[in-house]
Design an enzyme around this catalytic site. Structure first.
Site, PDB file in Angstrom:
ATOM      1  N   GLU A 258      -4.606   0.592  -3.548  1.00  0.00           N
ATOM      2  CA  GLU A 258      -3.236   1.111  -3.584  1.00  0.00           C
ATOM      3  C   GLU A 258      -2.230  -0.032  -3.506  1.00  0.00           C
ATOM      4  OE1 GLU A 258      -3.171   5.636  -1.908  1.00  0.00           O
ATOM      5  OE2 GLU A 258      -3.093   4.049  -0.405  1.00  0.00           O
TER       6      GLU A 258
ATOM      7  N   GLU B 285       0.837  -1.204   0.000  1.00  0.00           N
ATOM      8  CA  GLU B 285       0.000   0.000   0.000  1.00  0.00           C
ATOM      9  C   GLU B 285       0.873   1.255   0.000  1.00  0.00           C
ATOM     10  OE1 GLU B 285      -2.583   2.551   3.184  1.00  0.00           O
ATOM     11  OE2 GLU B 285      -2.373   0.398   3.530  1.00  0.00           O
TER      12      GLU B 285
ATOM     13  N   ASP C 174       0.772   3.869  -3.128  1.00  0.00           N
ATOM     14  CA  ASP C 174       0.424   5.275  -2.967  1.00  0.00           C
ATOM     15  C   ASP C 174       1.382   6.155  -3.759  1.00  0.00           C
ATOM     16  OD1 ASP C 174      -0.873   7.609  -1.457  1.00  0.00           O
ATOM     17  OD2 ASP C 174       1.205   7.802  -0.839  1.00  0.00           O
TER      18      ASP C 174
END
Length: 245
Positions: A133, A57, A61
Site C-alpha cells: 500500500e 501506507e 490505501d
C-alpha cells in the site's frame, strides 16, 4: 506487465539498504521513479527508521480503493453496486495485498529493524501488505494517480479478470471474512440490525447496519434481501477494520 516508465534522475543502480537494487523492483512494477527516495521511504518499516512508510501506507490505501472502484465501475457494468462493494473488498483485503507482495518478492526490498528481520518480518502478512500500500502511495506522489492506476491495473490484471465472474459465490462471503478477521484478533462478532425496510414491489429495499462495538465502528448496507444488505455492510466494515487491526 507494462514497461512504461517515467524519467529517472539517475540511471545508476541504487540499493535502499536492504541489499537489493531498487531498479529490480522498479522493473517488476513497470515504473521508474523520478524521486527514488519516495520509493525508499515506502519500503522502510518503523522498526528501521523514524522516516518510515506509514503515511504513504495511509495514502496508498485510499489510492488503491479508488483505482479498484474506478476499474470495476468501468469494466463490470453487469454487476450491481452491492456486489461491486463485495468484489472491491475481496481485492483490497490484506490477504490479497500480501499475495501480490509475495509475487513481487517485496519483502526482500524492505528495510526492517534487527528484531523484525530476525522474527521473519519479510514474510509477515501485515508488514508486506502495508508496504505494498505504501508503494501505491509512493507511485501517486511521484507520478500521480495515472501512474498508480497503471501499476495497480497490471498487478491486479488476473484477479480483476477472475473475481466475481459468473456468480458472487466466486467471492468469499464478506460476512465470513469479517468474522474470521475479528476472531483472529480475539474481538466479539459484529452485530447486524435492520435500520429501514421498504417492501414495496417490484424493488424492495432493506437497509441494515453492521456494528463492531469493540472498535466503535458502524457501516450500512442496502439490498433486496437482508442477506444481501448484510453482505454489503460487512464488505464496507472489512475495509474499516483492516485499518485498525
Amino acid at each position: 506487465m507494462s514497461t512504461s516508465c517515467s524519467p529517472s534522475t539517475s540511471s545508476t543502480a541504487i540499493s535502499n539498504g536492504s541489499g537489493r537494487d531498487l531498479a529490480e523492483l522498479e522493473k517488476r512494477l513497470g515504473y521508474r521513479f523520478s524521486a527514488r527516495q519516495i520509493l525508499e521511504r515506502a519500503l522502510t518499516h518503523k522498526s528501521f527508521s523514524a522516516d518510515h512508510n506509514e503515511r504513504l501506507e495511509f495514502l496508498g490505501d485510499a489510492v488503491l480503493g479508488y483505482v479498484i472502484a474506478q476499474i470495476l465501475h468501468e469494466n463490470r457494468t453487469d454487476v450491481a453496486e452491492d456486489a461491486l462493494t463485495m468484489i472491491r473488498a475481496e481485492l483490497v483485503r490484506r490477504e490479497t495485498l500480501a499475495e501480490i507482495a509475495v509475487e513481487l518478492e517485496l519483502g526482500d526490498f524492505l528495510r526492517l529493524g534487527t528484531g523484525e528481520r530476525r522474527s521473519g518480518g519479510r514474510q509477515r502478512t501485515s508488514i508486506i501488505a502495508n508496504a505494498l500500500e505504501a508503494v501505491f502511495g509512493a507511485l501517486e506522489q511521484d507520478g500521480g494517480v495515472d501512474a498508480a492506476r497503471n501499476v495497480i491495473a497490471n498487478l491486479y490484471e488476473s484477479r480483476l479478470e477472475g473475481v466475481g465472474r459468473g456468480s458472487l459465490e466466486d467471492v468469499k462471503d464478506p460476512k465470513t471474512q469479517l468474522q474470521e478477521i475479528l476472531q483472529g484478533v480475539a474481538m466479539p462478532l459484529p452485530v447486524y440490525e435492520i435500520l429501514a425496510l421498504d417492501d414495496s414491489e417490484p424493488n424492495p429495499v432493506i437497509l441494515v447496519t453492521c456494528r463492531v462495538d469493540s472498535l466503535g465502528l458502524e457501516t450500512r448496507g442496502a439490498g433486496r434481501s437482508r442477506r444481501v444488505a448484510e453482505k454489503a455492510a460487512a464488505a464496507q466494515m472489512i475495509e474499516l477494520v483492516n485499518e485498525r487491526v
